[in-house]
Design a protein around this motif. Structure first.
Motif, PDB file in Angstrom:
ATOM      1  N   ALA A   1       4.282 -21.246  14.614  1.00 50.64           N
ATOM      2  CA  ALA A   1       3.302 -20.823  13.599  1.00 50.64           C
ATOM      3  C   ALA A   1       2.457 -22.092  13.451  1.00 50.64           C
ATOM      4  O   ALA A   1       1.272 -21.202  12.836  1.00 50.64           O
ATOM      5  CB  ALA A   1       4.657 -20.916  12.348  1.00 50.64           C
TER       6      ALA A   1
ATOM      7  N   GLY B   1      -1.518 -20.508  13.330  1.00 51.63           N
ATOM      8  CA  GLY B   1      -2.332 -20.799  12.510  1.00 51.63           C
ATOM      9  C   GLY B   1      -3.803 -21.623  12.971  1.00 51.63           C
ATOM     10  O   GLY B   1      -4.916 -21.098  12.369  1.00 51.63           O
TER      11      GLY B   1
ATOM     12  N   ALA C   1      -7.261 -16.299   6.135  1.00 47.99           N
ATOM     13  CA  ALA C   1      -5.983 -15.853   5.379  1.00 47.99           C
ATOM     14  C   ALA C   1      -4.865 -15.734   6.212  1.00 47.99           C
ATOM     15  O   ALA C   1      -3.826 -16.200   5.770  1.00 47.99           O
ATOM     16  CB  ALA C   1      -6.543 -14.435   4.861  1.00 47.99           C
ATOM     17  N   GLY C   2      -5.069 -15.223   7.306  1.00 46.21           N
ATOM     18  CA  GLY C   2      -3.918 -15.311   8.568  1.00 46.21           C
ATOM     19  C   GLY C   2      -3.570 -16.948   8.835  1.00 46.21           C
ATOM     20  O   GLY C   2      -2.268 -17.230   8.914  1.00 46.21           O
TER      21      GLY C   2
ATOM     22  N   VAL D   1      -3.894 -19.474   6.909  1.00 51.21           N
ATOM     23  CA  VAL D   1      -3.092 -20.053   5.761  1.00 51.21           C
ATOM     24  C   VAL D   1      -1.532 -19.739   5.889  1.00 51.21           C
ATOM     25  O   VAL D   1      -0.552 -20.581   5.629  1.00 51.21           O
ATOM     26  CB  VAL D   1      -3.763 -19.670   4.431  1.00 51.21           C
ATOM     27  CG1 VAL D   1      -2.734 -20.006   3.203  1.00 51.21           C
ATOM     28  CG2 VAL D   1      -5.053 -20.431   4.120  1.00 51.21           C
ATOM     29  N   LYS D   2      -1.610 -18.354   6.099  1.00 48.03           N
ATOM     30  CA  LYS D   2      -0.296 -17.835   6.013  1.00 48.03           C
ATOM     31  C   LYS D   2       0.826 -18.487   7.051  1.00 48.03           C
ATOM     32  O   LYS D   2       1.960 -18.890   6.803  1.00 48.03           O
ATOM     33  CB  LYS D   2      -0.134 -16.279   6.379  1.00 48.03           C
ATOM     34  CG  LYS D   2       1.205 -15.574   6.598  1.00 48.03           C
ATOM     35  CD  LYS D   2       1.033 -14.215   6.988  1.00 48.03           C
ATOM     36  CE  LYS D   2       2.307 -13.486   7.195  1.00 48.03           C
ATOM     37  NZ  LYS D   2       1.952 -12.250   7.802  1.00 48.03           N
ATOM     38  N   HIS D   3       0.408 -18.774   8.367  1.00 49.38           N
ATOM     39  CA  HIS D   3       1.030 -19.196   9.251  1.00 49.38           C
ATOM     40  C   HIS D   3       1.471 -20.849   9.022  1.00 49.38           C
ATOM     41  O   HIS D   3       2.177 -21.182   9.456  1.00 49.38           O
ATOM     42  CB  HIS D   3       0.338 -19.101  10.440  1.00 49.38           C
ATOM     43  CG  HIS D   3       0.639 -17.658  11.231  1.00 49.38           C
ATOM     44  ND1 HIS D   3      -0.073 -16.785  10.912  1.00 49.38           N
ATOM     45  CD2 HIS D   3       1.687 -17.208  11.831  1.00 49.38           C
ATOM     46  CE1 HIS D   3       0.566 -15.479  11.487  1.00 49.38           C
ATOM     47  NE2 HIS D   3       1.608 -16.014  12.062  1.00 49.38           N
TER      48      HIS D   3
ATOM     49  N   LEU E   1       1.612 -22.387   6.091  1.00 51.58           N
ATOM     50  CA  LEU E   1       2.470 -22.469   5.197  1.00 51.58           C
ATOM     51  C   LEU E   1       3.946 -22.278   5.764  1.00 51.58           C
ATOM     52  O   LEU E   1       4.800 -22.607   5.274  1.00 51.58           O
ATOM     53  CB  LEU E   1       2.406 -21.583   3.939  1.00 51.58           C
ATOM     54  CG  LEU E   1       0.990 -22.057   3.050  1.00 51.58           C
ATOM     55  CD1 LEU E   1       0.871 -20.823   2.060  1.00 51.58           C
ATOM     56  CD2 LEU E   1       1.338 -23.219   2.386  1.00 51.58           C
ATOM     57  N   GLN E   2       3.859 -21.155   6.719  1.00 55.85           N
ATOM     58  CA  GLN E   2       5.301 -20.999   7.413  1.00 55.85           C
ATOM     59  C   GLN E   2       5.819 -21.978   8.098  1.00 55.85           C
ATOM     60  O   GLN E   2       6.971 -22.399   8.120  1.00 55.85           O
ATOM     61  CB  GLN E   2       5.014 -19.706   8.205  1.00 55.85           C
ATOM     62  CG  GLN E   2       6.415 -19.347   8.899  1.00 55.85           C
ATOM     63  CD  GLN E   2       6.203 -18.024  10.042  1.00 55.85           C
ATOM     64  OE1 GLN E   2       5.052 -17.492   9.976  1.00 55.85           O
ATOM     65  NE2 GLN E   2       7.373 -17.823  10.709  1.00 55.85           N
TER      66      GLN E   2
ATOM     67  N   ARG F   1       0.727 -28.177   5.566  1.00 57.76           N
ATOM     68  CA  ARG F   1       0.455 -28.093   4.185  1.00 57.76           C
ATOM     69  C   ARG F   1      -0.991 -28.297   3.716  1.00 57.76           C
ATOM     70  O   ARG F   1      -1.659 -27.606   3.211  1.00 57.76           O
ATOM     71  CB  ARG F   1       1.485 -28.525   2.929  1.00 57.76           C
ATOM     72  CG  ARG F   1       2.831 -27.858   2.819  1.00 57.76           C
ATOM     73  CD  ARG F   1       3.463 -28.468   1.703  1.00 57.76           C
ATOM     74  NE  ARG F   1       3.994 -29.557   2.022  1.00 57.76           N
ATOM     75  CZ  ARG F   1       5.172 -29.657   2.481  1.00 57.76           C
ATOM     76  NH1 ARG F   1       6.142 -28.709   2.708  1.00 57.76           N
ATOM     77  NH2 ARG F   1       5.927 -30.789   2.508  1.00 57.76           N
TER      78      ARG F   1
ATOM     79  N   ALA G   1      -3.222 -25.781   5.476  1.00 56.51           N
ATOM     80  CA  ALA G   1      -3.313 -24.610   4.703  1.00 56.51           C
ATOM     81  C   ALA G   1      -4.101 -24.839   3.635  1.00 56.51           C
ATOM     82  O   ALA G   1      -4.912 -23.810   3.208  1.00 56.51           O
ATOM     83  CB  ALA G   1      -1.752 -24.129   4.363  1.00 56.51           C
TER      84      ALA G   1
ATOM     85  N   ARG H   1      -7.991 -22.585   2.864  1.00 55.46           N
ATOM     86  CA  ARG H   1      -8.159 -21.596   1.679  1.00 55.46           C
ATOM     87  C   ARG H   1      -9.617 -21.228   1.370  1.00 55.46           C
ATOM     88  O   ARG H   1     -10.113 -22.292   1.542  1.00 55.46           O
ATOM     89  CB  ARG H   1      -7.409 -22.334   0.483  1.00 55.46           C
ATOM     90  CG  ARG H   1      -5.694 -22.233   0.586  1.00 55.46           C
ATOM     91  CD  ARG H   1      -5.097 -22.726  -0.504  1.00 55.46           C
ATOM     92  NE  ARG H   1      -3.787 -22.763  -0.573  1.00 55.46           N
ATOM     93  CZ  ARG H   1      -2.763 -21.776  -0.622  1.00 55.46           C
ATOM     94  NH1 ARG H   1      -3.298 -20.660  -0.788  1.00 55.46           N
ATOM     95  NH2 ARG H   1      -1.580 -21.917  -0.462  1.00 55.46           N
TER      96      ARG H   1
END
Length: 213
Positions: free
Chosen positions: A170, A174, A184-185, A187-189, A191-192, A206, A209, A213
């Motif tokens: 992940a 990211g 956006a993609g 950030v998602k990864h 955070l995962q 974190r 991420a 943003r």
């Protein structure tokens, strides 16, 4: 000589570098073996006397001409001082003596990265991965270099195919998406990855991420 060296290591463990060096000086005066010289080189480097440390590493190399260890130590000393070309030169000498050492190949790749030699870094990591195919760390380093070379589709395909496990899959996904401009993609990864990781690495995910943003 060896007894002085053993006491020196105990004093090093207690953080008493001056006493450690005094014992190693006594040990070297009695028995200047390669092992004692390398222990003193380490203590000298820790104390900030890197030039004297390099002299001891060179002396140890003369005693052990077939061993890569003194050259590897010299490479690490140069690296600590940010003398990357010199570190690379010593690492090359060490690899001549042990060409199939995956760890040393990985270390050399890091020197290549710092010098901007991405092609050479990738080639070295390709070989390291072939020698140690079960090493997730080496696969991560290799994919990171390929990412830096801009081959994003290749990296994403390997990640999708299971090249890395969580949380590194992940995280690197990211990182690739961030470099591609898909914030956006990314950030998602990130955070995962943070939910899958622990400690400092989770904090790092974190942070990335937040930056994306």
């Amino acid at each position: 000589g060896p007894l002085f060296a053993v006491r020196a290591l105990l004093r090093l463990g207690l953080g008493d570098l001056p006493a450690c060096l005094a014992d190693l000086n006594s040990a070297a005066a009695l028995e200047p073996s390669a092992w004692i010289l390398m222990q003193r080189a380490d203590a000298l480097n820790r104390s900030g006397f890197y030039r004297r440390a390099l002299e001891d590493s060179a002396a140890a190399a003369a005693v052990l001409p077939e061993s890569p260890e003194p050259r590897l130590q010299a490479a690490n000393i140069y690296f600590d001082q940010a003398f990357y070309p010199e570190a690379l030169e010593q690492m090359e000498l060490a690899l001549v003596l042990r060409p199939d050492d995956a760890g040393m190949l990985s270390r050399r790749a890091r020197y290549h990265l710092l010098l901007g030699c991405l092609k050479e870094a990738e080639a070295g990591l390709d070989r390291a991965c072939a020698l140690a195919p079960d090493s997730g760390q080496l696969r991560f380093e290799r994919l990171n270099v390929i990412t830096l070379r801009g081959r994003y589709a290749e990296v994403l395909a390997e990640l999708k195919g299971g090249a890395l496990q969580a949380p590194f899959k992940a995280y690197l996904t990211g990182y690739v998406l961030c470099r591609k401009g898909d914030r956006a993609g990314a950030v998602k990864h990130f955070l995962q990855a943070a939910t899958q990781a622990e400690g400092g690495f989770a904090e790092r995910c974190r942070f990335y991420a937040l930056v994306c943003r």
